[in-house]
Design a protein around this motif. Structure first.
Motif, mmCIF file in Angstrom:
data_model
loop_
_atom_site.group_PDB
_atom_site.id
_atom_site.type_symbol
_atom_site.label_atom_id
_atom_site.label_comp_id
_atom_site.label_asym_id
_atom_site.label_seq_id
_atom_site.Cartn_x
_atom_site.Cartn_y
_atom_site.Cartn_z
ATOM 1 N N UNK A 53 0.844 -1.189 0.000
ATOM 2 C CA UNK A 53 0.000 0.000 0.000
ATOM 3 C C UNK A 53 0.872 1.228 0.000
ATOM 4 N N UNK A 54 1.842 1.222 0.904
ATOM 5 C CA UNK A 54 2.712 2.370 1.036
ATOM 6 C C UNK A 54 3.463 2.621 -0.269
ATOM 7 N N UNK A 55 3.923 1.527 -0.874
ATOM 8 C CA UNK A 55 4.686 1.608 -2.121
ATOM 9 C C UNK A 55 3.831 2.241 -3.236
ATOM 10 N N UNK A 56 2.590 1.740 -3.385
ATOM 11 C CA UNK A 56 1.736 2.255 -4.460
ATOM 12 C C UNK A 56 1.288 3.691 -4.166
ATOM 13 N N UNK A 57 0.987 3.959 -2.884
ATOM 14 C CA UNK A 57 0.606 5.326 -2.479
ATOM 15 C C UNK A 57 1.673 6.335 -2.881
ATOM 16 N N UNK A 58 2.926 5.968 -2.595
ATOM 17 C CA UNK A 58 4.028 6.863 -2.910
ATOM 18 C C UNK A 58 4.070 7.141 -4.409
ATOM 19 N N UNK A 59 3.848 6.072 -5.200
ATOM 20 C CA UNK A 59 3.863 6.263 -6.651
ATOM 21 C C UNK A 59 2.718 7.163 -7.111
ATOM 22 N N UNK A 60 1.547 6.992 -6.505
ATOM 23 C CA UNK A 60 0.408 7.835 -6.907
ATOM 24 C C UNK A 60 0.690 9.297 -6.556
ATOM 25 N N UNK A 61 1.302 9.501 -5.382
ATOM 26 C CA UNK A 61 1.665 10.871 -4.998
ATOM 27 C C UNK A 61 2.608 11.493 -6.009
ATOM 28 N N UNK A 62 3.584 10.700 -6.446
ATOM 29 C CA UNK A 62 4.545 11.220 -7.426
ATOM 30 C C UNK A 62 3.848 11.566 -8.734
ATOM 31 N N UNK A 63 2.907 10.690 -9.128
ATOM 32 C CA UNK A 63 2.165 10.948 -10.360
ATOM 33 C C UNK A 63 1.413 12.263 -10.260
ATOM 34 N N UNK A 64 0.747 12.428 -9.115
ATOM 35 C CA UNK A 64 -0.039 13.631 -8.900
ATOM 36 C C UNK A 64 0.854 14.866 -9.056
ATOM 37 N N UNK A 65 2.068 14.790 -8.492
ATOM 38 C CA UNK A 65 2.925 15.961 -8.483
ATOM 39 C C UNK A 65 3.689 16.146 -9.784
ATOM 40 N N UNK A 66 3.962 15.043 -10.505
ATOM 41 C CA UNK A 66 4.866 15.172 -11.650
ATOM 42 C C UNK A 66 4.183 14.997 -13.001
#
Lengths: 228, 359
Positions: free
Chosen positions: B164-177
């Motif tokens: 969960x943490x791993x995918x969450x981090x990726x979604x956050x990066x997507x949102x920002x980048x």
């Protein structure tokens, strides 16, 4: 019986079975997909008609074919007058009779494998820009492949054993329409040890062919089972 | 801007949802069976509502009155389904590039593959992937179709805490980048707080409330819908400094300062911190000699009086609103009234990693 005669019978049977599979496969795939994926008024009746060859006496199917596709039948006379095609009492007729008899088995196997595909995988493909045709070709077809193989082999084996519809529609003409089951039947009707031995030999060949078909199906569906 | 106004009736279930959002991440939140996934399906075009209208940035996807309904393959929407739903007969690379809209050697494709950490997986079969890897490939596959909107249906539901943490981090990066707006379905308020800015609260097929996440969470009347046990408010704060020796981070917001266990974020960075109502205590005077690090001065706004031992109250701290959960006994003992000056006490240790999101 000499080897040539035996080879000829086996060859004819294989040819008839093979062509019957090729003949029924496209339509069976379409009908299986429709039955697996869509609900429409009259679906139960349509489903019953598709399954009819499984429950009707084969002789009735053969007789119906004779009435419709025979030289004087409504479709048969058209085929003859317009295209010069005659299927009654020809090996092509035997292939048609076999195709109809094996059709429900083929539809069933393909339908089950289509139903096992998550509908949303097709949806995913659509949202990725795939047209309905591309979804069918590049997603549904490969995923239904094990069912298509199983259905084809079942129908092939059913063709090898086809008797009633064939003998009614295309008769039992050696070298023309005499497939393996018809040859066995003929041998059993002749008195004497020689004919009996011949019937036993032919039966053993039939057993060997059926076992080989089953083994091939097992091997193929393992090879192409992409879901596992 | 995404505009959704759809109605659909199926047996006893009636969906009637209307909302508009311009947020980078919008969360559709509610219990299972409240119609969240039905809304995503309608936006993606894999199902067709009986009536309504859907438009994205002015492009009309659906307008039943005008008899407009675009096919899903021309809507340019990336849809990540709950279980990933990769094509099992194709390897990861063929899954990723199924849409054929971006080829493997474009910079955009290479950046996405790197961002999602998919480089090492390209030759693998979907059946050999872990749950987290499957979700990442599914997200990558959707993004490589170059969509103008990304739909995520409970992208974390089938994953364990680590994944969960791993995918969450990726979604956050997507949102920002990547900058593609995202609409996600979730039934976990933690996910919503961590990722989303805008929230559509659904109950039995209807929109109960829609708006900014912090505003909705601070509303006492919505506490039962957002999950009574999980009720709490979100504070938008800035990283002021780190105390390396004690492994804590000091945050500043307009209502005061907050000390929380150390997070990875440089000073000046904005964070969203969730304060659960049950972790907030109240006092009438500023306590001294107490282990609690966070003492926030505020004004009592509202008391939500229900039957039972527990009472939720909301208070204003600076411009922010926070919730506190106290017993009816304490409420009577302190004679709490709206308008009163109170001190909210928050244990720093009650704010864990799951309560902090990067704004």
């Amino acid at each position: 019986m000499d080897n040539d005669a035996l080879l000829q019978i086996v060859g004819l049977s294989m040819k008839v079975a093979f062509c019957s599979v090729l003949l029924s496969l496209p339509l069976a795939m379409i009908i299986a997909y429709v039955l697996a994926r869509y609900d429409f008024p009259g679906k139960t009746i349509f489903d019953a008609i598709v399954h009819l060859p499984l429950v009707l006496p084969p002789v009735v199917i053969g007789f119906a074919l004779l009435l419709t596709l025979g030289r004087n039948g409504p479709i048969g006379s058209l085929l003859h007058d317009w295209f010069g095609i005659v299927v009654a009492f020809k090996w092509t007729g035997a292939a048609i009779a076999s195709a109809i008899m094996g059709f429900p088995l083929m539809v069933r196997a393909i339908r089950l494998s289509v139903m096992a595909i998550d509908r949303r995988i097709e949806h995913a493909a659509r949202t990725l820009g795939a047209s309905p045709l591309r979804v069918l070709v590049s997603v549904v077809l490969p995923l239904a492949l094990p069912g298509i193989i199983t259905g084809s082999v079942l129908s092939f084996a059913r063709s090898l054993g086809e008797f009633g519809a064939t003998i009614t529609f295309v008769s039992n003409i050696p070298g023309q329409t005499q497939t393996l089951p018809l040859a066995i039947y003929t041998a059993t009707q002749v008195p004497g040890d020689e004919a009996q031995i011949q019937a036993i030999w032919l039966s053993l060949v039939a057993v060997a062919l059926s076992v080989a078909a089953l083994a091939a199906s097992e091997w193929l569906s393992r090879r192409y089972n992409t879901n596992a | 801007m995404l505009e959704v106004a759809i109605q659909h009736r199926l047996g006893a279930f009636a969906l009637d949802a209307t909302f508009v959002t311009t947020a980078r991440i919008t969360a559709l939140f509610g219990r299972s069976g409240c119609g969240k996934t039905s809304i995503l399906n309608a936006i993606a075009g894999v199902s067709r509502p009986q009536s309504g209208r859907i438009a994205l940035n002015g492009r009309v996807f659906l307008d039943v009155a005008q008899n407009v309904c675009l096919s899903p393959n021309v809507r340019d929407i990336g849809y990540v389904f709950q279980q990933g739903l990769l094509f099992p007969h194709l390897n990861v690379a063929d899954n990723l590039f199924f849409s054929k809209r971006l080829s493997e050697d474009t910079p955009q494709a290479r950046r996405l593959i790197e961002l999602l950490g998919l480089g090492a997986l390209l030759k693998r079969r979907p059946r050999d992937l872990s749950g987290g890897e499957t979700q990442r490939v599914a997200i990558g596959r959707a993004l490589l179709s170059n969509p103008s909107l990304l739909l995520l249906d409970e992208p974390l539901a089938s994953l364990d805490a680590q994944r969960k943490h791993e995918v969450l981090t990726h979604i956050e990066q997507l949102r920002d980048e990547v900058g593609i707006p995202i609409v996600m379905v979730s039934h976990s308020i933690d996910e919503v707080i961590r990722l989303a800015e805008h929230m559509v609260l659904l109950e039995d097929g209807r929109v109960k409330a829609a708006g900014a996440v912090d505003e909705l969470l601070a509303r006492l009347d919505l506490a039962p819908a957002t999950g009574r046990h999980e009720a709490g408010a979100v504070i938008d704060a800035e990283v002021a400094s780190h105390d390396v020796e004690h492994a804590v981070t000091l945050l500043r917001f307009d209502g005061g300062e907050l000390t929380i266990p150390r997070v990875v974020a440089s000073p000046g960075h904005r964070l969203r911190v969730r304060l659960r109502a049950r972790d907030v205590s109240l006092a009438l005077q500023r306590p001294v000699d107490i282990s609690i690090n966070n003492i926030l001065e505020g004004t009592l706004l509202e008391i939500r009086d229900e039957v039972g031992a527990i009472v939720d109250v909301s208070l204003r701290v600076g411009e922010a609103r926070i919730l506190a959960r106290v017993t009816r006994l304490s409420l009577g003992r302190l004679r709490l009234q709206p308008g009163q000056r109170v001190y909210a006490l928050v244990k720093a240790v009650s704010i864990d990693r799951h309560s902090v999101g990067y704004a």
